[in-house]
Design a protein around this motif. Sequence first.
Motif, short mmCIF file in Angstrom:
data_model
loop_
_atom_site.label_atom_id
_atom_site.label_comp_id
_atom_site.label_asym_id
_atom_site.label_seq_id
_atom_site.Cartn_x
_atom_site.Cartn_y
_atom_site.Cartn_z
N LEU A 188 0.84 -1.21 0.00
CA LEU A 188 0.00 0.00 0.00
C LEU A 188 0.87 1.26 0.00
N TYR A 189 1.96 1.23 0.73
CA TYR A 189 2.88 2.37 0.73
C TYR A 189 3.39 2.66 -0.68
N LYS A 190 3.65 1.60 -1.44
CA LYS A 190 4.17 1.74 -2.80
C LYS A 190 3.06 1.94 -3.84
N GLY A 191 1.80 2.03 -3.40
CA GLY A 191 0.70 2.24 -4.33
C GLY A 191 0.24 0.98 -5.04
N GLN A 192 0.58 -0.18 -4.48
CA GLN A 192 0.19 -1.46 -5.07
C GLN A 192 -1.06 -2.00 -4.37
N ALA A 193 -1.71 -2.93 -5.02
CA ALA A 193 -2.91 -3.55 -4.46
C ALA A 193 -2.53 -4.63 -3.45
N LEU A 194 -3.49 -5.00 -2.61
CA LEU A 194 -3.29 -6.13 -1.71
C LEU A 194 -3.15 -7.40 -2.54
N PRO A 195 -2.42 -8.40 -2.05
CA PRO A 195 -2.36 -9.67 -2.76
C PRO A 195 -3.77 -10.27 -2.85
N SER A 196 -4.06 -10.98 -3.90
CA SER A 196 -5.41 -11.51 -4.12
C SER A 196 -5.86 -12.45 -3.01
N TRP A 197 -4.93 -13.06 -2.30
CA TRP A 197 -5.27 -13.99 -1.23
C TRP A 197 -5.48 -13.31 0.13
N HIS A 198 -5.29 -12.02 0.23
CA HIS A 198 -5.37 -11.33 1.53
C HIS A 198 -6.77 -11.50 2.13
N LEU A 199 -6.82 -11.69 3.44
CA LEU A 199 -8.09 -11.90 4.15
C LEU A 199 -9.08 -10.76 3.94
N LEU A 200 -8.59 -9.54 3.81
CA LEU A 200 -9.51 -8.41 3.57
C LEU A 200 -10.24 -8.56 2.25
N LEU A 201 -9.65 -9.28 1.31
CA LEU A 201 -10.29 -9.50 0.01
C LEU A 201 -11.11 -10.78 -0.03
N THR A 202 -10.57 -11.85 0.55
CA THR A 202 -11.27 -13.13 0.48
C THR A 202 -12.40 -13.24 1.49
N GLN A 203 -12.23 -12.56 2.63
CA GLN A 203 -13.18 -12.65 3.75
C GLN A 203 -13.36 -14.10 4.23
N ASP A 204 -12.35 -14.93 3.99
CA ASP A 204 -12.42 -16.34 4.34
C ASP A 204 -11.03 -16.78 4.82
N ALA A 205 -10.88 -16.96 6.14
CA ALA A 205 -9.57 -17.27 6.72
C ALA A 205 -9.00 -18.58 6.19
N VAL A 206 -9.83 -19.57 6.01
CA VAL A 206 -9.34 -20.86 5.51
C VAL A 206 -8.84 -20.71 4.07
N ALA A 207 -9.62 -20.04 3.24
CA ALA A 207 -9.20 -19.82 1.85
C ALA A 207 -7.92 -19.01 1.79
N THR A 208 -7.81 -18.00 2.64
CA THR A 208 -6.59 -17.18 2.67
C THR A 208 -5.39 -18.03 3.05
N GLN A 209 -5.51 -18.84 4.10
CA GLN A 209 -4.40 -19.69 4.51
C GLN A 209 -4.01 -20.67 3.41
N GLN A 210 -4.99 -21.26 2.76
CA GLN A 210 -4.70 -22.21 1.68
C GLN A 210 -3.99 -21.51 0.53
N GLN A 211 -4.46 -20.33 0.18
CA GLN A 211 -3.85 -19.60 -0.93
C GLN A 211 -2.45 -19.12 -0.57
N MET A 212 -2.24 -18.72 0.68
CA MET A 212 -0.91 -18.31 1.11
C MET A 212 0.06 -19.48 1.00
N ARG A 213 -0.36 -20.64 1.46
CA ARG A 213 0.50 -21.84 1.35
C ARG A 213 0.79 -22.17 -0.11
N ALA A 214 -0.22 -22.01 -0.95
CA ALA A 214 -0.05 -22.34 -2.38
C ALA A 214 0.99 -21.44 -3.05
N VAL A 215 1.13 -20.21 -2.57
CA VAL A 215 2.12 -19.30 -3.15
C VAL A 215 3.36 -19.16 -2.26
N ASN A 216 3.51 -20.12 -1.31
CA ASN A 216 4.73 -20.21 -0.51
C ASN A 216 4.93 -19.05 0.47
N ILE A 217 3.85 -18.55 1.05
CA ILE A 217 3.91 -17.44 2.00
C ILE A 217 3.68 -17.97 3.41
#
Length: 180
Positions: free
Chosen positions: A124-153
Amino acid sequence: MRLNLLSPLKSNPKSSADATNATIRPQFWTRYTLAELNHSEWEALCDGCGSCCLIKYIDEDEDGDVDESLVEYTDVACQLMNCETGYCQHYDTRQHYVPDCIQLTVDKLPDMMWLPAHCAYKRLYKGQALPSWHLLLTQDAVATQQQMRAVNIGVAGRCVSETGMADEEMETRVVNWVLP
Protein backbone atom coordinates in the motif's frame (compact mmCIF):
# COMPACT_ATOMS: atom_id res chain seq x y z
CA MET A 1 23.84 -5.38 9.65
CA ARG A 2 21.76 -8.10 11.29
CA LEU A 3 18.16 -7.18 12.00
CA ASN A 4 16.30 -9.29 14.48
CA LEU A 5 12.59 -8.77 14.01
CA LEU A 6 9.70 -6.49 13.40
CA SER A 7 6.18 -6.53 14.71
CA PRO A 8 3.21 -4.54 13.49
CA LEU A 9 2.04 -1.56 15.49
CA LYS A 10 -0.34 -2.25 18.38
CA SER A 11 -1.32 1.36 18.92
CA ASN A 12 -3.06 3.67 16.52
CA PRO A 13 -0.73 5.44 14.10
CA LYS A 14 -2.86 8.57 14.54
CA SER A 15 -2.69 8.30 18.38
CA SER A 16 -6.36 8.95 18.91
CA ALA A 17 -8.09 7.25 21.83
CA ASP A 18 -11.32 7.10 19.82
CA ALA A 19 -9.61 5.37 16.89
CA THR A 20 -8.20 2.58 19.07
CA ASN A 21 -11.66 1.08 19.50
CA ALA A 22 -12.89 2.06 16.06
CA THR A 23 -14.44 -0.43 13.74
CA ILE A 24 -13.05 -1.32 10.38
CA ARG A 25 -14.46 0.88 7.62
CA PRO A 26 -15.49 -0.81 4.36
CA GLN A 27 -12.61 -1.08 1.86
CA PHE A 28 -10.52 1.25 4.07
CA TRP A 29 -7.29 0.25 2.27
CA THR A 30 -8.60 1.79 -0.97
CA ARG A 31 -10.18 4.90 0.56
CA TYR A 32 -7.69 6.17 3.13
CA THR A 33 -3.97 6.72 3.40
CA LEU A 34 -1.97 4.60 5.82
CA ALA A 35 -1.71 7.61 8.14
CA GLU A 36 -5.52 7.87 8.25
CA LEU A 37 -6.12 4.31 9.43
CA ASN A 38 -7.38 3.56 12.90
CA HIS A 39 -5.82 0.88 15.09
CA SER A 40 -8.16 -1.90 13.96
CA GLU A 41 -7.59 -1.12 10.29
CA TRP A 42 -3.82 -0.94 10.74
CA GLU A 43 -3.79 -4.34 12.42
CA ALA A 44 -6.12 -5.84 9.78
CA LEU A 45 -3.50 -5.15 7.11
CA CYS A 46 -1.15 -7.72 8.61
CA ASP A 47 -1.53 -11.08 6.87
CA GLY A 48 0.08 -12.94 9.78
CA CYS A 49 2.78 -14.55 7.66
CA GLY A 50 5.44 -14.07 10.36
CA SER A 51 8.19 -13.24 7.86
CA CYS A 52 8.95 -9.95 9.57
CA CYS A 53 9.94 -11.90 12.71
CA LEU A 54 12.69 -13.82 10.92
CA ILE A 55 16.34 -12.93 11.37
CA LYS A 56 17.49 -11.09 8.29
CA TYR A 57 20.72 -9.60 6.99
CA ILE A 58 20.52 -6.10 5.57
CA ASP A 59 23.33 -4.17 3.94
CA GLU A 60 23.08 -0.38 3.98
CA ASP A 61 25.09 2.01 1.85
CA GLU A 62 26.94 4.98 3.38
CA ASP A 63 23.70 7.01 3.33
CA GLY A 64 21.83 4.30 5.23
CA ASP A 65 19.78 3.30 2.18
CA VAL A 66 18.89 -0.35 1.67
CA ASP A 67 18.85 -2.14 -1.67
CA GLU A 68 15.84 -4.45 -1.32
CA SER A 69 17.39 -7.01 -3.64
CA LEU A 70 20.32 -7.51 -1.26
CA VAL A 71 18.24 -8.33 1.84
CA GLU A 72 18.67 -11.92 2.97
CA TYR A 73 16.08 -13.65 5.15
CA THR A 74 16.91 -16.70 7.23
CA ASP A 75 14.57 -19.37 8.53
CA VAL A 76 15.57 -18.41 12.08
CA ALA A 77 12.77 -16.75 14.04
CA CYS A 78 12.61 -14.56 17.10
CA GLN A 79 12.57 -16.43 20.38
CA LEU A 80 8.90 -15.52 20.84
CA MET A 81 7.76 -17.06 17.57
CA ASN A 82 5.84 -20.30 17.81
CA CYS A 83 7.39 -22.00 14.81
CA GLU A 84 4.51 -24.46 14.50
CA THR A 85 1.75 -21.85 14.27
CA GLY A 86 3.78 -18.92 12.93
CA TYR A 87 2.45 -16.54 15.60
CA CYS A 88 4.14 -14.56 18.37
CA GLN A 89 3.60 -16.19 21.75
CA HIS A 90 3.49 -12.85 23.60
CA TYR A 91 2.49 -10.29 20.98
CA ASP A 92 0.95 -7.72 23.34
CA THR A 93 3.90 -7.82 25.77
CA ARG A 94 6.66 -8.75 23.32
CA GLN A 95 8.88 -5.76 24.11
CA HIS A 96 9.05 -6.87 27.73
CA TYR A 97 10.77 -10.03 26.44
CA VAL A 98 12.50 -8.59 23.36
CA PRO A 99 13.23 -4.89 23.98
CA ASP A 100 14.69 -4.35 20.49
CA CYS A 101 11.55 -5.59 18.73
CA ILE A 102 10.86 -2.93 16.10
CA GLN A 103 7.30 -1.70 15.94
CA LEU A 104 6.03 -0.99 12.46
CA THR A 105 4.54 2.48 12.28
CA VAL A 106 3.48 4.61 9.36
CA ASP A 107 6.42 6.94 10.12
CA LYS A 108 8.98 4.11 10.08
CA LEU A 109 7.58 2.38 7.00
CA PRO A 110 9.61 4.34 4.40
CA ASP A 111 12.80 2.96 5.97
CA MET A 112 11.47 -0.61 6.02
CA MET A 113 11.26 -1.48 2.36
CA TRP A 114 13.08 -4.70 3.21
CA LEU A 115 9.70 -6.07 4.30
CA PRO A 116 8.51 -9.02 2.17
CA ALA A 117 7.15 -8.15 -1.26
CA HIS A 118 3.73 -9.53 -0.30
CA CYS A 119 3.45 -7.34 2.85
CA ALA A 120 0.28 -5.25 2.72
CA TYR A 121 1.94 -2.32 4.52
CA LYS A 122 4.75 -2.19 1.97
CA ARG A 123 2.42 -2.76 -1.00
CA LEU A 124 0.00 0.00 0.00
CA TYR A 125 2.88 2.37 0.73
CA LYS A 126 4.17 1.74 -2.80
CA GLY A 127 0.70 2.24 -4.33
CA GLN A 128 0.19 -1.46 -5.07
CA ALA A 129 -2.91 -3.55 -4.46
CA LEU A 130 -3.29 -6.13 -1.71
CA PRO A 131 -2.36 -9.67 -2.76
CA SER A 132 -5.41 -11.51 -4.12
CA TRP A 133 -5.27 -13.99 -1.23
CA HIS A 134 -5.37 -11.33 1.53
CA LEU A 135 -8.09 -11.90 4.15
CA LEU A 136 -9.51 -8.41 3.57
CA LEU A 137 -10.29 -9.50 0.01
CA THR A 138 -11.27 -13.13 0.48
CA GLN A 139 -13.18 -12.65 3.75
CA ASP A 140 -12.42 -16.34 4.34
CA ALA A 141 -9.57 -17.27 6.72
CA VAL A 142 -9.34 -20.86 5.51
CA ALA A 143 -9.20 -19.82 1.85
CA THR A 144 -6.59 -17.18 2.67
CA GLN A 145 -4.40 -19.69 4.51
CA GLN A 146 -4.70 -22.21 1.68
CA GLN A 147 -3.85 -19.60 -0.93
CA MET A 148 -0.91 -18.31 1.11
CA ARG A 149 0.50 -21.84 1.35
CA ALA A 150 -0.05 -22.34 -2.38
CA VAL A 151 2.12 -19.30 -3.15
CA ASN A 152 4.73 -20.21 -0.51
CA ILE A 153 3.91 -17.44 2.00
CA GLY A 154 4.33 -17.89 5.77
CA VAL A 155 6.77 -19.22 8.35
CA ALA A 156 4.54 -21.73 10.16
CA GLY A 157 6.26 -25.11 10.13
CA ARG A 158 9.27 -23.70 8.25
CA CYS A 159 11.28 -21.82 10.85
CA VAL A 160 13.46 -22.58 13.87
CA SER A 161 13.93 -20.53 17.02
CA GLU A 162 16.95 -18.34 17.53
CA THR A 163 17.18 -19.61 21.11
CA GLY A 164 20.59 -21.17 21.65
CA MET A 165 21.70 -20.63 18.06
CA ALA A 166 25.11 -19.10 17.37
CA ASP A 167 25.38 -16.18 14.94
CA GLU A 168 27.66 -18.29 12.74
CA GLU A 169 24.96 -20.94 12.38
CA MET A 170 22.31 -18.32 11.57
CA GLU A 171 24.44 -17.09 8.68
CA THR A 172 24.16 -20.53 7.08
CA ARG A 173 20.35 -20.52 7.22
CA VAL A 174 19.55 -17.98 4.48
CA VAL A 175 16.40 -18.94 2.57
CA ASN A 176 14.92 -17.90 -0.75
CA TRP A 177 11.24 -18.34 0.11
CA VAL A 178 10.91 -14.79 1.47
CA LEU A 179 11.38 -12.11 -1.15
CA PRO A 180 11.87 -8.45 -0.17
